[in-house]
Design a protein around this motif. Structure first.
Motif, PDB file in Angstrom:
ATOM      1  N   PHE A  71      -0.495   5.575   9.544  1.00  0.00           N
ATOM      2  CA  PHE A  71      -1.351   4.634   8.813  1.00  0.00           C
ATOM      3  C   PHE A  71      -1.127   3.249   9.385  1.00  0.00           C
ATOM      4  O   PHE A  71       0.011   2.867   9.662  1.00  0.00           O
ATOM      5  N   GLU A  72      -2.212   2.490   9.554  1.00  0.00           N
ATOM      6  CA  GLU A  72      -2.066   1.139  10.066  1.00  0.00           C
ATOM      7  C   GLU A  72      -3.087   0.209   9.429  1.00  0.00           C
ATOM      8  O   GLU A  72      -4.132   0.645   8.957  1.00  0.00           O
ATOM      9  N   LEU A  73      -2.748  -1.075   9.427  1.00  0.00           N
ATOM     10  CA  LEU A  73      -3.683  -2.089   8.967  1.00  0.00           C
ATOM     11  C   LEU A  73      -4.791  -2.208  10.008  1.00  0.00           C
ATOM     12  O   LEU A  73      -4.527  -2.163  11.210  1.00  0.00           O
ATOM     13  N   VAL A 115      -6.436   1.956   8.259  1.00  0.00           N
ATOM     14  CA  VAL A 115      -6.906   2.993   9.174  1.00  0.00           C
ATOM     15  C   VAL A 115      -5.915   4.151   9.103  1.00  0.00           C
ATOM     16  O   VAL A 115      -4.697   3.936   9.170  1.00  0.00           O
ATOM     17  N   TRP A 116      -6.455   5.361   8.961  1.00  0.00           N
ATOM     18  CA  TRP A 116      -5.615   6.562   8.963  1.00  0.00           C
ATOM     19  C   TRP A 116      -5.795   7.280  10.298  1.00  0.00           C
ATOM     20  O   TRP A 116      -6.929   7.539  10.736  1.00  0.00           O
ATOM     21  N   VAL A 140       0.841  -1.203   0.000  1.00  0.00           N
ATOM     22  CA  VAL A 140       0.000   0.000   0.000  1.00  0.00           C
ATOM     23  C   VAL A 140       0.875   1.252   0.000  1.00  0.00           C
ATOM     24  O   VAL A 140       0.630   2.189  -0.765  1.00  0.00           O
ATOM     25  N   VAL A 141       1.894   1.282   0.834  1.00  0.00           N
ATOM     26  CA  VAL A 141       2.792   2.448   0.902  1.00  0.00           C
ATOM     27  C   VAL A 141       3.438   2.700  -0.460  1.00  0.00           C
ATOM     28  O   VAL A 141       3.467   3.839  -0.937  1.00  0.00           O
ATOM     29  N   LYS A 142       3.928   1.648  -1.075  1.00  0.00           N
ATOM     30  CA  LYS A 142       4.596   1.806  -2.376  1.00  0.00           C
ATOM     31  C   LYS A 142       3.638   2.335  -3.437  1.00  0.00           C
ATOM     32  O   LYS A 142       3.986   3.221  -4.220  1.00  0.00           O
ATOM     33  N   GLU A 143       2.415   1.817  -3.472  1.00  0.00           N
ATOM     34  CA  GLU A 143       1.461   2.310  -4.468  1.00  0.00           C
ATOM     35  C   GLU A 143       1.015   3.727  -4.134  1.00  0.00           C
ATOM     36  O   GLU A 143       0.857   4.559  -5.033  1.00  0.00           O
ATOM     37  N   ALA A 190      -5.477  10.389   1.087  1.00  0.00           N
ATOM     38  CA  ALA A 190      -6.341  10.005  -0.037  1.00  0.00           C
ATOM     39  C   ALA A 190      -5.628   9.002  -0.943  1.00  0.00           C
ATOM     40  O   ALA A 190      -6.235   8.044  -1.430  1.00  0.00           O
ATOM     41  N   ALA A 191      -4.344   9.193  -1.144  1.00  0.00           N
ATOM     42  CA  ALA A 191      -3.557   8.259  -1.961  1.00  0.00           C
ATOM     43  C   ALA A 191      -3.432   6.906  -1.259  1.00  0.00           C
ATOM     44  O   ALA A 191      -3.551   5.856  -1.895  1.00  0.00           O
ATOM     45  N   PHE A 192      -3.191   6.917   0.056  1.00  0.00           N
ATOM     46  CA  PHE A 192      -3.113   5.672   0.821  1.00  0.00           C
ATOM     47  C   PHE A 192      -4.439   4.918   0.749  1.00  0.00           C
ATOM     48  O   PHE A 192      -4.467   3.703   0.541  1.00  0.00           O
ATOM     49  N   LYS A 193      -5.536   5.647   0.924  1.00  0.00           N
ATOM     50  CA  LYS A 193      -6.858   5.003   0.900  1.00  0.00           C
ATOM     51  C   LYS A 193      -7.166   4.445  -0.482  1.00  0.00           C
ATOM     52  O   LYS A 193      -7.725   3.350  -0.601  1.00  0.00           O
ATOM     53  N   ALA A 194      -6.802   5.175  -1.523  1.00  0.00           N
ATOM     54  CA  ALA A 194      -7.025   4.684  -2.886  1.00  0.00           C
ATOM     55  C   ALA A 194      -6.201   3.426  -3.146  1.00  0.00           C
ATOM     56  O   ALA A 194      -6.713   2.439  -3.700  1.00  0.00           O
ATOM     57  N   ALA A 195      -4.956   3.430  -2.730  1.00  0.00           N
ATOM     58  CA  ALA A 195      -4.100   2.255  -2.914  1.00  0.00           C
ATOM     59  C   ALA A 195      -4.651   1.067  -2.136  1.00  0.00           C
ATOM     60  O   ALA A 195      -4.697  -0.058  -2.641  1.00  0.00           O
ATOM     61  N   ALA A 196      -5.080   1.309  -0.897  1.00  0.00           N
ATOM     62  CA  ALA A 196      -5.627   0.233  -0.072  1.00  0.00           C
ATOM     63  C   ALA A 196      -6.894  -0.347  -0.703  1.00  0.00           C
ATOM     64  O   ALA A 196      -7.068  -1.577  -0.757  1.00  0.00           O
ATOM     65  N   THR A 197      -7.752   0.519  -1.208  1.00  0.00           N
ATOM     66  CA  THR A 197      -8.982   0.055  -1.857  1.00  0.00           C
ATOM     67  C   THR A 197      -8.656  -0.783  -3.086  1.00  0.00           C
ATOM     68  O   THR A 197      -9.220  -1.864  -3.285  1.00  0.00           O
ATOM     69  N   ARG A 198      -7.733  -0.316  -3.897  1.00  0.00           N
ATOM     70  CA  ARG A 198      -7.346  -1.050  -5.111  1.00  0.00           C
ATOM     71  C   ARG A 198      -6.772  -2.415  -4.781  1.00  0.00           C
ATOM     72  O   ARG A 198      -6.933  -3.369  -5.539  1.00  0.00           O
TER      73      ARG A 198
END
Length: 131
Positions: free
Chosen positions: A119-121, A105-106, A23-26, A91-99
């Motif tokens: 940010f955490e799982l 959790v932010w 997720v971080v990388k994306e 927003a980028a973290f959430k988008a990556a996580a959704t994808r």
């Protein structure tokens, strides 16, 4: 957009849960704001020191198990803590996580002690014991 994590940030992801690393990388490629990873996996000694210093309030941090990361916004090569930058990174973290189908959790969404860099799982989806 299209940022790339530095070698230093990648080293700070060592020991972090592979799903969070992905997720971080994306998120780096999606974020309109450059960021660096400041911390991933922590030792209990480090967490205890942060609690003593008032920088954390818990000894049950998700950092202790590699289920959390902290980031810092980078603007013109300088670390910035301005709050408006962090929802844009989130927003980028959430988008990556959704994808990726990852429940994330932010800390900026917390009702008390908002923590924009954190940010955490999700604890329910990713309990302490790694699978």
């Amino acid at each position: 957009m299209g940022w790339k994590l530095s070698e230093r940030s990648l080293r700070r992801l060592e020991g972090v849960h592979p799903k969070l690393v992905a997720v971080v990388k994306e998120a780096a490629t999606l974020s309109p704001v450059d960021f660096m990873v400041t911390e991933g996996l922590r030792t209990l000694a480090r967490q205890t020191a942060l609690v003593r210093a008032g920088a954390s309030r818990t000894l049950k941090s998700r950092h202790l198990t590699g289920h959390a990361v902290d980031v810092a916004a980078m603007v013109d090569g300088q670390v910035r803590w301005d709050w408006p930058l962090y929802p844009r990174i989130a927003a980028a973290f959430k988008a990556a996580a959704t994808r990726q189908g990852v429940r994330l959790v932010w800390g900026g969404d917390w009702a008390s002690l908002r923590d924009g860099p954190h940010f955490e799982l999700d604890r329910k989806a990713y309990p302490e014991a790694r699978k």
